[in-house]
Design a protein around this motif. Structure first.
Motif, PDB file in Angstrom:
ATOM      1  N   ALA A 161       0.734  -1.272   0.045  1.00  0.00           N
ATOM      2  CA  ALA A 161      -0.074   0.130   0.026  1.00  0.00           C
ATOM      3  C   ALA A 161       0.729   1.341  -0.042  1.00  0.00           C
ATOM      4  CB  ALA A 161      -0.940  -0.136   0.968  1.00  0.00           C
ATOM      5  N   PRO A 162       2.012   1.556   0.645  1.00  0.00           N
ATOM      6  CA  PRO A 162       2.798   2.606   0.805  1.00  0.00           C
ATOM      7  C   PRO A 162       3.431   2.804  -0.625  1.00  0.00           C
ATOM      8  CG  PRO A 162       3.219   1.346   2.813  1.00  0.00           C
ATOM      9  CD  PRO A 162       2.302   0.367   1.766  1.00  0.00           C
ATOM     10  N   LEU A 163       3.363   1.906  -1.541  1.00  0.00           N
ATOM     11  CA  LEU A 163       4.262   2.013  -2.835  1.00  0.00           C
ATOM     12  C   LEU A 163       3.446   2.352  -3.904  1.00  0.00           C
ATOM     13  CD1 LEU A 163       6.421  -1.093  -2.468  1.00  0.00           C
ATOM     14  CD2 LEU A 163       7.035   1.071  -1.818  1.00  0.00           C
ATOM     15  N   VAL A 164       2.024   2.616  -3.779  1.00  0.00           N
ATOM     16  CA  VAL A 164       1.043   3.120  -4.679  1.00  0.00           C
ATOM     17  C   VAL A 164       0.236   4.233  -4.129  1.00  0.00           C
ATOM     18  CG1 VAL A 164       0.757   0.864  -5.750  1.00  0.00           C
ATOM     19  CG2 VAL A 164      -0.731   1.629  -3.717  1.00  0.00           C
ATOM     20  N   HIS A 165      -0.067   5.168  -5.011  1.00  0.00           N
ATOM     21  CA  HIS A 165      -0.931   6.522  -4.701  1.00  0.00           C
ATOM     22  C   HIS A 165      -2.280   6.035  -4.754  1.00  0.00           C
ATOM     23  CE1 HIS A 165       2.952   7.863  -6.468  1.00  0.00           C
ATOM     24  NE2 HIS A 165       2.862   8.772  -5.409  1.00  0.00           N
ATOM     25  N   ARG A 166      -2.792   5.084  -5.519  1.00  0.00           N
ATOM     26  CA  ARG A 166      -4.121   4.832  -5.789  1.00  0.00           C
ATOM     27  C   ARG A 166      -4.676   3.569  -6.169  1.00  0.00           C
ATOM     28  NH1 ARG A 166      -7.450   9.713  -5.844  1.00  0.00           N
ATOM     29  NH2 ARG A 166      -6.003  11.462  -5.599  1.00  0.00           N
ATOM     30  N   ALA A 167      -5.630   2.862  -6.093  1.00  0.00           N
ATOM     31  CA  ALA A 167      -6.124   1.776  -6.812  1.00  0.00           C
ATOM     32  C   ALA A 167      -7.411   1.752  -7.528  1.00  0.00           C
ATOM     33  CB  ALA A 167      -6.389   0.787  -5.319  1.00  0.00           C
ATOM     34  N   GLU A 168      -7.373   0.742  -8.574  1.00  0.00           N
ATOM     35  CA  GLU A 168      -8.519   0.861  -9.308  1.00  0.00           C
ATOM     36  C   GLU A 168      -9.823   0.095  -8.465  1.00  0.00           C
ATOM     37  OE1 GLU A 168      -6.799   0.745 -13.922  1.00  0.00           O
ATOM     38  OE2 GLU A 168      -7.555  -1.057 -12.860  1.00  0.00           O
ATOM     39  N   LEU A 169     -10.912   0.858  -8.172  1.00  0.00           N
ATOM     40  CA  LEU A 169     -11.880   0.259  -7.584  1.00  0.00           C
ATOM     41  C   LEU A 169     -12.822  -0.555  -8.694  1.00  0.00           C
ATOM     42  CD1 LEU A 169     -13.971  -0.076  -5.432  1.00  0.00           C
ATOM     43  CD2 LEU A 169     -14.855   2.166  -5.732  1.00  0.00           C
ATOM     44  N   PHE A 170     -12.741   0.290 -10.034  1.00  0.00           N
ATOM     45  CA  PHE A 170     -13.531  -0.174 -11.127  1.00  0.00           C
ATOM     46  C   PHE A 170     -12.448  -0.495 -12.242  1.00  0.00           C
ATOM     47  CE2 PHE A 170     -16.830   2.377  -9.065  1.00  0.00           C
ATOM     48  CZ  PHE A 170     -17.949   1.263  -9.123  1.00  0.00           C
ATOM     49  N   ASN A 171     -12.572  -1.601 -12.755  1.00  0.00           N
ATOM     50  CA  ASN A 171     -11.655  -2.071 -14.050  1.00  0.00           C
ATOM     51  C   ASN A 171     -12.541  -2.405 -14.979  1.00  0.00           C
ATOM     52  OD1 ASN A 171      -9.952  -3.962 -15.749  1.00  0.00           O
ATOM     53  ND2 ASN A 171      -8.399  -2.418 -15.026  1.00  0.00           N
ATOM     54  N   GLY A 172     -12.823  -2.057 -16.226  1.00  0.00           N
ATOM     55  CA  GLY A 172     -13.664  -2.174 -16.962  1.00  0.00           C
ATOM     56  C   GLY A 172     -15.193  -2.779 -16.405  1.00  0.00           C
ATOM     57  N   SER A 189     -11.297   2.943 -14.554  1.00  0.00           N
ATOM     58  CA  SER A 189     -10.828   3.021 -15.632  1.00  0.00           C
ATOM     59  C   SER A 189     -11.286   2.013 -16.504  1.00  0.00           C
ATOM     60  CB  SER A 189      -9.254   2.839 -15.604  1.00  0.00           C
ATOM     61  OG  SER A 189      -8.598   1.530 -15.276  1.00  0.00           O
ATOM     62  N   GLY A 190     -11.115   1.846 -17.647  1.00  0.00           N
ATOM     63  CA  GLY A 190     -11.515   1.042 -18.902  1.00  0.00           C
ATOM     64  C   GLY A 190     -10.588  -0.101 -19.147  1.00  0.00           C
ATOM     65  N   ASP A 191      -9.386   0.148 -18.731  1.00  0.00           N
ATOM     66  CA  ASP A 191      -8.182  -1.021 -19.246  1.00  0.00           C
ATOM     67  C   ASP A 191      -8.673  -1.363 -20.564  1.00  0.00           C
ATOM     68  OD1 ASP A 191      -6.266  -2.638 -19.314  1.00  0.00           O
ATOM     69  OD2 ASP A 191      -7.304  -4.086 -17.723  1.00  0.00           O
ATOM     70  N   VAL A 192      -8.382  -0.270 -21.420  1.00  0.00           N
ATOM     71  CA  VAL A 192      -9.098  -0.253 -22.651  1.00  0.00           C
ATOM     72  C   VAL A 192      -8.137  -1.018 -23.716  1.00  0.00           C
ATOM     73  CG1 VAL A 192      -9.549   1.093 -24.741  1.00  0.00           C
ATOM     74  CG2 VAL A 192     -10.182   1.867 -22.405  1.00  0.00           C
ATOM     75  N   HIS A 193      -8.614  -2.017 -24.432  1.00  0.00           N
ATOM     76  CA  HIS A 193      -7.917  -3.102 -25.246  1.00  0.00           C
ATOM     77  C   HIS A 193      -8.483  -2.797 -26.743  1.00  0.00           C
ATOM     78  CE1 HIS A 193      -6.081  -4.385 -21.681  1.00  0.00           C
ATOM     79  NE2 HIS A 193      -5.211  -4.893 -22.443  1.00  0.00           N
ATOM     80  N   ALA A 194      -9.933  -2.368 -26.680  1.00  0.00           N
ATOM     81  CA  ALA A 194     -10.753  -2.357 -27.895  1.00  0.00           C
ATOM     82  C   ALA A 194     -11.539  -1.249 -27.810  1.00  0.00           C
ATOM     83  CB  ALA A 194     -11.410  -3.651 -28.140  1.00  0.00           C
TER      84      ALA A 194
END
Length: 228
Positions: A161-172, A189-194
């Motif tokens: 946890a101390p190494l990241v600033h945020r985390a994805e609550l929603f991914n796609g 985020s969308g984690d967009v591939h298409a």
């Protein structure tokens, strides 16, 4: 600032495993009225179990990748008023889901190798000035099980946890309930591939429309707004 910025913080192109070229992705988001798009193509460990590192961004082509993103950023701003920011998805794939973890580094302008290990590469991205986001941090909650689960952030949260600033609550289409309870600032985020991945939960950032302001906001503990 007149209004919050509508942002896509996690998107891939044909520089790694996306189906859209960099230009196609920029035009997709520009025509959809977004304010910010971060390009986060994968960078892999040299012993990645599923892909050759040469199929993604690597040390040898990082300069070309960054130049291509910057060229599109100029066009995007002029044509769509879209701010394009470079980044990478620091990718630690592993056959054991408890040892797999990905992190998106927004505003990363230096090559960071996952061969430094998860902790070493997260530290390197932070020290390079990027905003570091735990990507699709699977736990044990939720009914949908993707093909490749990345559960290390959940398993080792006290250490990581101390190494990241945020985390994805929603991914796609996925949501991670444990992130909401963790206290870390969340993004979507969308984690967009298409092109279809344009439709997902996204992040609104109440900050100025400039790369340094976006990165500084994401590195802070101030809240973001998550919208479908």
């Amino acid at each position: 600032m007149e209004r919050a910025l509508l942002c896509e913080l996690h998107a891939h192109t044909t520089w790694s495993d996306g189906t859209l070229s960099l230009r196609e992705l920029v035009d997709l988001y520009g025509e959809a009225g977004f304010d910010l798009l971060c390009i986060t193509d994968h960078v892999l460990r040299s012993d990645d179990p599923w892909h050759l590192p040469e199929t993604c961004v690597h040390e040898g082509n990082f300069g070309d990748y960054l130049a291509a993103v910057e060229a599109e950023a100029s066009r995007a701003l002029a044509l769509h008023d879209l701010l394009v920011v470079p980044g990478l998805e620091i990718t630690h794939n592993h056959a054991d889901p408890d040892l797999a973890a990905h992190a998106v580094a927004v505003g990363l302008r230096e090559h960071v190798s996952p061969d430094a290990g998860l902790i070493g590469s997260l530290l390197a991205a932070r020290e390079a000035g990027a905003a570091v986001i735990a990507a699709h941090p699977h736990g044990l909650d939720g009914d949908r099980v993707p093909a490749r689960v990345t559960r290390r952030f959940w398993r080792e949260w006290d250490v990581l946890a101390p190494l990241v600033h945020r985390a994805e609550l929603f991914n796609g289409a996925d949501v991670y309930g444990w992130v909401a309870a963790s206290g870390v600032p969340a993004v979507a985020s969308g984690d967009v591939h298409a092109a279809a991945h344009l439709r997902s939960w996204k992040t609104l950032l109440p900050c100025g429309k400039a790369e340094e302001e976006v990165v500084a906001y994401l590195r802070s503990d101030r809240p973001a707004y998550l919208v479908p």
